[in-house]
Write an enzyme that holds these catalytic residues in place. Structure first.
Site, PDB file in Angstrom:
ATOM      1  N   THR A  88       0.720  -1.235  -0.016  1.00  0.00           N
ATOM      2  CA  THR A  88      -0.039   0.109   0.048  1.00  0.00           C
ATOM      3  C   THR A  88       0.894   1.223   0.077  1.00  0.00           C
ATOM      4  OG1 THR A  88      -1.971  -1.115   1.098  1.00  0.00           O
ATOM      5  CG2 THR A  88      -1.759   1.255   1.352  1.00  0.00           C
ATOM      6  N   ASN A 109       5.342  -0.738   3.808  1.00  0.00           N
ATOM      7  CA  ASN A 109       4.441  -0.249   4.726  1.00  0.00           C
ATOM      8  C   ASN A 109       5.221  -0.056   5.920  1.00  0.00           C
ATOM      9  OD1 ASN A 109       2.139  -0.117   3.100  1.00  0.00           O
ATOM     10  ND2 ASN A 109       1.615  -2.084   3.877  1.00  0.00           N
ATOM     11  N   LYS A 171      -7.023   4.579   5.686  1.00  0.00           N
ATOM     12  CA  LYS A 171      -5.744   4.273   6.291  1.00  0.00           C
ATOM     13  C   LYS A 171      -4.959   5.602   5.989  1.00  0.00           C
ATOM     14  CE  LYS A 171      -5.371  -0.437   4.119  1.00  0.00           C
ATOM     15  NZ  LYS A 171      -4.525  -1.156   3.165  1.00  0.00           N
ATOM     16  N   ASP A 172      -4.196   5.729   7.347  1.00  0.00           N
ATOM     17  CA  ASP A 172      -3.343   7.091   7.468  1.00  0.00           C
ATOM     18  C   ASP A 172      -2.571   7.128   5.961  1.00  0.00           C
ATOM     19  OD1 ASP A 172      -1.469   4.940   8.114  1.00  0.00           O
ATOM     20  OD2 ASP A 172      -1.851   5.334  10.079  1.00  0.00           O
ATOM     21  N   ASP A 321      -9.199  -3.696   0.152  1.00  0.00           N
ATOM     22  CA  ASP A 321      -8.216  -4.308   0.739  1.00  0.00           C
ATOM     23  C   ASP A 321      -8.515  -5.127   1.907  1.00  0.00           C
ATOM     24  OD1 ASP A 321      -4.972  -4.763   0.537  1.00  0.00           O
ATOM     25  OD2 ASP A 321      -5.168  -4.009   2.320  1.00  0.00           O
ATOM     26  N   ASP A 368      -3.109   0.567  -5.607  1.00  0.00           N
ATOM     27  CA  ASP A 368      -1.966   0.871  -5.185  1.00  0.00           C
ATOM     28  C   ASP A 368      -0.952  -0.650  -5.325  1.00  0.00           C
ATOM     29  OD1 ASP A 368      -3.726  -0.578  -3.322  1.00  0.00           O
ATOM     30  OD2 ASP A 368      -2.855   0.072  -1.667  1.00  0.00           O
ATOM     31  N   HIS A 369      -1.939  -1.716  -5.719  1.00  0.00           N
ATOM     32  CA  HIS A 369      -1.370  -2.906  -5.866  1.00  0.00           C
ATOM     33  C   HIS A 369      -2.387  -4.012  -6.353  1.00  0.00           C
ATOM     34  CE1 HIS A 369      -2.542  -4.441  -2.075  1.00  0.00           C
ATOM     35  NE2 HIS A 369      -2.132  -3.303  -1.459  1.00  0.00           N
ATOM     36  N   HIS A 511      -0.267  -9.932  -0.677  1.00  0.00           N
ATOM     37  CA  HIS A 511       0.342  -9.580  -1.946  1.00  0.00           C
ATOM     38  C   HIS A 511       1.691  -8.936  -1.478  1.00  0.00           C
ATOM     39  CE1 HIS A 511      -0.688  -5.471  -0.114  1.00  0.00           C
ATOM     40  NE2 HIS A 511      -1.782  -6.076   0.302  1.00  0.00           N
TER      41      HIS A 511
END
Ligand code: ZN
Length: 571
Positions: A88, A109, A171-172, A321, A368-369, A511
């Site tokens: 991410t 991450n 998510k931050d 996700d 992002d993936h 992932h």
């Protein structure tokens, strides 16, 4: 002499005329370049595989969400992540910087800092505090670890900081990285990131951006929308037969028990979480609807897309996700969540039509993936797969090294299959105890490599030092070169066999690796300045940011290594 005087007067006259022209121009300040979008909406669908566009297409039609982007916009059908690891933070960084971990520094991450001997979280910043809730750790966040500019930074620079930039995500890292480095000194012009705190059920930010939440967000937090989503529970959006036909079984031992310890089957009771657990919404489709509610408020309250300069709204939908990790790409839950996400995106587009105006905004949608199938699901169908994890690998390696050399902890970390060695300890051994222990870095690397290659799951072990001289397909070589940052990366990269993923349990998927199932992402363009069409040409994820830059006629981000996707932009 006479001539000289005349000439002098002429000069003064010309100067006066010029000054007057400047003054006239100032009275009539030129507006921004025509045909530029009023608003760019960057949409990241966390973990979206490219093939979802087509697997779910028959069910998208009615909503006019994904299908509107596909039919009326431009689709880059073969867009790939071009670095490791495919996670991410690195994904959001690549989309918004046009760069790779080697340059922008977001090597995962989390990563291991082998100098400080400690783990670092991508957006961690202990110098700032939470704004918007009492959850201390949730707001110790900023973009300070991001080393290059983002497309949003460049937009702010180009507009002399008049462009507004808002980053929103559950998510931050999904909110902070896209919003860029954010100059808050301007004060009156919104430039911030807001993310979700599952402890309090509030959207929050950090003192890096501001000392108090904007009133519109305080109001939204006070409404506790989460509880009203929970009252709806999670039932199937379509008739059961559709899921039977297009998905794996609903109940499987390899799915996580997210909402019920006994089963992974519909329907899911969410009412039980009202006022009790605000984190659960992230793993349901309502996580996307919650983000949409905040996005609409931000557009409205901050008047995004209403000024002469272009504004930027960066949205990252995280729920896909979480749902993917728990239930996998062929689950009823994931299928259902994309049917609903389609409606969420349609609602966003309709809202943009009404507020910013049709053809006045540009949308870029990507991921992002992507993500793998659940290993046990693949194995059930005779397709190779497996699970491995960093922690077990590190312990296993250190045990084997201690057995052979009698020295403990020479591997300091394994992170995203990247092995970090204890350089100081190895140098000490070589210098002072070489008479009893025959060891140096090369010998240790050989030992580790030999050991790992005996494992069923491992395909290759690559030393970053000789990545360009060992036989390796150019795709993997390039991804490794793009991954390597001397401070934040390790020494050896383990390339797993196809289907083997990083996993700490026996359920769900993940992932992070180089295979197509983790790297092939959607890339859709739509709206102002965008052509209609598709291309099957190979496109790198790093091409997204320079293409946005070309569309907006601004500089590409500082570390961008991508190329403009010319077909996308109207001449
Ligand atoms: Zn993930």
């Amino acid at each position: 002499m006479k001539y000289t005087i005349n000439r002098k007067y002429l000069l003064i006259f010309s100067l006066l005329v010029s000054l007057q022209m400047v003054a006239q121009t100032n009275n009539n300040v030129p507006t921004s370049t025509p045909n530029k979008p009023k608003l760019v909406v960057g949409i990241v669908v966390d973990q979206m595989r490219w093939d979802y566009l087509y697997r779910f297409q028959p069910f998208f039609k009615d909503h006019n969400g994904f299908s509107r982007l596909m039919d009326k916009g431009f689709s880059c059908e073969n867009t790939f992540v071009n670095y490791l690891p495919t996670v991410t933070a690195a994904g959001h960084a690549c989309i918004y910087t046009g760069s790779v971990p080697a340059i922008h520094g977001i090597t995962g991450n989390n990563w291991w800092d082998n100098y400080q001997k400690k783990g670092i979280y991508c957006t961690q910043d202990d110098s700032v505090k939470t704004v918007g809730s009492n959850t201390a750790d949730a707001g110790k966040m900023s973009p300070k670890n991001l080393l290059t500019t983002t497309i949003t930074d460049e937009l702010r620079l180009a507009s002399n900081f008049h462009s507004k930039v808002v980053g929103l995500s559950l998510k931050d890292r999904g909110a902070i990285i896209p919003a860029g480095h954010s100059d808050t000194s301007a004060g009156h012009v919104m430039n911030a990131a807001f993310w979700y705190d599952g402890q309090s059920g509030n959207f929050i930010t950090s003192t890096y951006y501001m000392n108090e939440l904007p009133v519109w967000l305080q109001d939204l937090n006070n409404r506790k929308l989460v509880d009203s989503f929970y009252t709806q529970n999670w039932n199937l959006a379509l008739p059961k037969q559709v899921y039977d036909k297009f998905c794996d079984k609903d109940e499987n031992p390899y799915e996580a028990r997210m909402f019920n310890s006994q089963s992974s089957s519909f329907p899911y009771n969410l009412e039980k979480y009202i006022r009790k657990d605000y984190s659960k919404i992230s793993g349901t489709p309502y996580g996307n609807d919650l983000l949409l509610a905040v996005a609409k408020q931000a557009i409205d309250a901050e008047q995004l897309g209403k000024q002469e300069t272009t504004d930027f709204l960066a949205l990252s939908f995280s729920a896909p996700d979480y749902i993917g990790h728990s239930f996998g790409p062929n689950s009823w839950e994931l299928f259902d969540s994309y049917i609903r996400l389609d409606a969420t995106i349609a609602s966003l587009l309709n809202y943009l039509d009404q507020t910013v105006g049709k053809d006045q905004y540009t949308v870029v949608l990507t991921a992002d993936h992507a993500g793998a199938h659940i290993p046990e699901f693949l194995e059930k169908h005779n397709i190779p797969a497996g699970r491995e994890n960093d922690k077990d690998l590190m312990n296993e390696l250190n045990t084997a090294i201690a057995g052979k050399y009698g020295v403990a902890d020479l591997v300091t970390s394994v992170n995203d299959f990247d092995i970090y060695l204890n350089h100081e300890e190895i140098a000490y051994i070589k210098k002072y105890v070489s008479n009893t222990i025959d060891l140096d870095e090369d010998k240790l690397k050989d030992f580790i490599s030999d050991y790992l290659l005996r494992k069923d799951e491992v395909l290759r072990v690559v030393d970053f030092k000789n990545v360009n001289t060992v036989p390796l397909p150019s795709t993997i070589r390039e991804m490794l070169n793009n991954a390597y940052n001397p401070v934040r990366s390790g020494d050896l990269e383990i390339i797993m066999k196809s289907g083997v993923m990083s996993s700490y349990g026996k359920t769900g998927m993940s992932h992070g690796v180089w295979y197509n199932y983790d790297t092939h992402i959607p890339l859709l363009w739509y709206g102002a300045g965008i052509n209609q069409g598709t291309t099957n040409r190979h496109i790198d994820m790093t091409d997204i940011a320079p293409t946005i830059a070309a569309l907006l006629k601004i500089q590409p981000p500082s570390g961008s290594i991508g190329k403009v996707i010319s077909e996308v932009i109207k001449p």
